[in-house]
Design a protein around this motif. Structure first.
Motif, PDB file in Angstrom:
ATOM      1  N   PRO A  84      36.447  28.746  61.137  1.00 20.31           N
ATOM      2  CA  PRO A  84      37.330  29.847  61.510  1.00 20.31           C
ATOM      3  C   PRO A  84      37.893  30.591  60.299  1.00 20.31           C
ATOM      4  O   PRO A  84      37.873  30.086  59.173  1.00 20.31           O
ATOM      5  N   ALA A  85      38.441  31.762  60.566  1.00 24.90           N
ATOM      6  CA  ALA A  85      39.116  32.556  59.542  1.00 24.90           C
ATOM      7  C   ALA A  85      40.407  31.862  59.104  1.00 24.90           C
ATOM      8  O   ALA A  85      40.956  31.030  59.832  1.00 24.90           O
ATOM      9  N   HIS A  87      44.068  31.220  58.874  1.00 27.89           N
ATOM     10  CA  HIS A  87      45.074  31.511  59.890  1.00 27.89           C
ATOM     11  C   HIS A  87      46.299  30.620  59.706  1.00 27.89           C
ATOM     12  O   HIS A  87      46.262  29.645  58.963  1.00 27.89           O
ATOM     13  N   CYS A 129      42.207  27.018  56.754  1.00 32.67           N
ATOM     14  CA  CYS A 129      40.926  27.197  57.427  1.00 32.67           C
ATOM     15  C   CYS A 129      40.010  26.080  56.973  1.00 32.67           C
ATOM     16  O   CYS A 129      40.332  25.321  56.066  1.00 32.67           O
ATOM     17  N   GLU A 167      38.851  43.887  67.415  1.00 38.43           N
ATOM     18  CA  GLU A 167      39.510  43.010  66.429  1.00 38.43           C
ATOM     19  C   GLU A 167      41.022  42.976  66.670  1.00 38.43           C
ATOM     20  O   GLU A 167      41.638  41.922  66.615  1.00 38.43           O
ATOM     21  N   ASP A 171      43.290  39.740  67.642  1.00 37.57           N
ATOM     22  CA  ASP A 171      44.462  39.316  66.873  1.00 37.57           C
ATOM     23  C   ASP A 171      45.682  39.160  67.787  1.00 37.57           C
ATOM     24  O   ASP A 171      46.437  38.192  67.663  1.00 37.57           O
ATOM     25  N   ARG A 174      45.271  35.964  69.766  1.00 35.16           N
ATOM     26  CA  ARG A 174      45.599  34.784  68.948  1.00 35.16           C
ATOM     27  C   ARG A 174      47.119  34.598  68.870  1.00 35.16           C
ATOM     28  O   ARG A 174      47.622  33.492  69.032  1.00 35.16           O
ATOM     29  N   LYS A 180      48.120  33.243  63.910  1.00 37.09           N
ATOM     30  CA  LYS A 180      47.789  34.570  63.408  1.00 37.09           C
ATOM     31  C   LYS A 180      46.694  34.461  62.346  1.00 37.09           C
ATOM     32  O   LYS A 180      46.764  33.614  61.450  1.00 37.09           O
ATOM     33  N   ARG A 181      45.706  35.330  62.447  1.00 38.99           N
ATOM     34  CA  ARG A 181      44.659  35.415  61.418  1.00 38.99           C
ATOM     35  C   ARG A 181      45.270  36.109  60.201  1.00 38.99           C
ATOM     36  O   ARG A 181      45.876  37.165  60.325  1.00 38.99           O
TER      37      ARG A 181
END
Length: 191
Positions: A84-85, A87, A129, A167, A171, A174, A180-181
């Motif tokens: 994952p990104a 976050h 991450c 996107e 966000d 999430r 939060k990314r």
């Protein structure tokens, strides 16, 4: 004056009639399993593993429902490299225990190279991450404490919730689930 007495009597009657329902709602809200349980190796707590992304399988071992939201534990099996990104969880601590394979796990500014048997802890509000690296399968036992809305998030993603979202919508989705990314996914370290 008689009207006030009538209203008071009516409200008292409604409160009396509603009390069993309020008690039941409070009891259900505070429900926790009252017996231990076993989840067999390679199985999901509810016999319904979920797939999030290509080659990722999540199997719940301890559900949010079991602990009234105190804990969520699942096993993640990964075939492809990546993860994952970057976050941040607003209210959950996260822990990764590597069962198989190798992973890079970034917590704050530190990147940990983790292999089978290693544990990495990520406190809430600290960006993190992870990524599976190398060939072969990778498996993690992951824990969220408290559980927050992560189990619900993963379930909705497995049902395709993100597929049609922009996107910005992703966000927002999430953040509605407690995180939060804040950056891109981690790449494999160059040797």
């Amino acid at each position: 004056m008689k009207r006030n007495n009538f209203l008071k009597a009516g409200l008292a009657t409604v409160a009396f009639l509603a009390s069993p329902f309020l008690w039941a709602a409070e009891t259900l809200k505070n429900y926790r399993v009252d017996k231990g349980f076993k989840v067999d190796s390679g199985k999901d707590r509810f016999n319904h593993a979920i797939s999030l992304f290509d080659g990722d399988t999540f199997m719940t071992t301890v559900s949010t429902k079991d602990t009234n939201g105190d804990l969520y534990v699942y096993e993640s099996s990964r075939v492809k490299e990546g993860g994952p990104a970057l976050h941040t969880h607003f209210d959950q601590d996260e822990m990764w225990y590597v069962l198989e394979g190798e992973f890079l796990i970034k917590v704050g500014d530190v990147i940990h190279q983790a292999k089978a048997g290693d544990t990495v802890f990520g406190p809430r509000n600290v960006p993190h991450c992870f990524a599976k690296v190398g060939s072969g399968d990778g498996r993690l036992l992951m824990t969220f404490q408290p559980a927050g809305k992560m189990e619900a998030f993963f379930q909705k993603v497995s049902e395709g919730a993100l597929k049609t979202m922009s996107e910005a919508e992703q966000d927002k989705f999430r953040e509605e689930h407690g995180f939060k990314r804040v950056g891109p996914p981690i790449n494999q370290l160059k040797k």
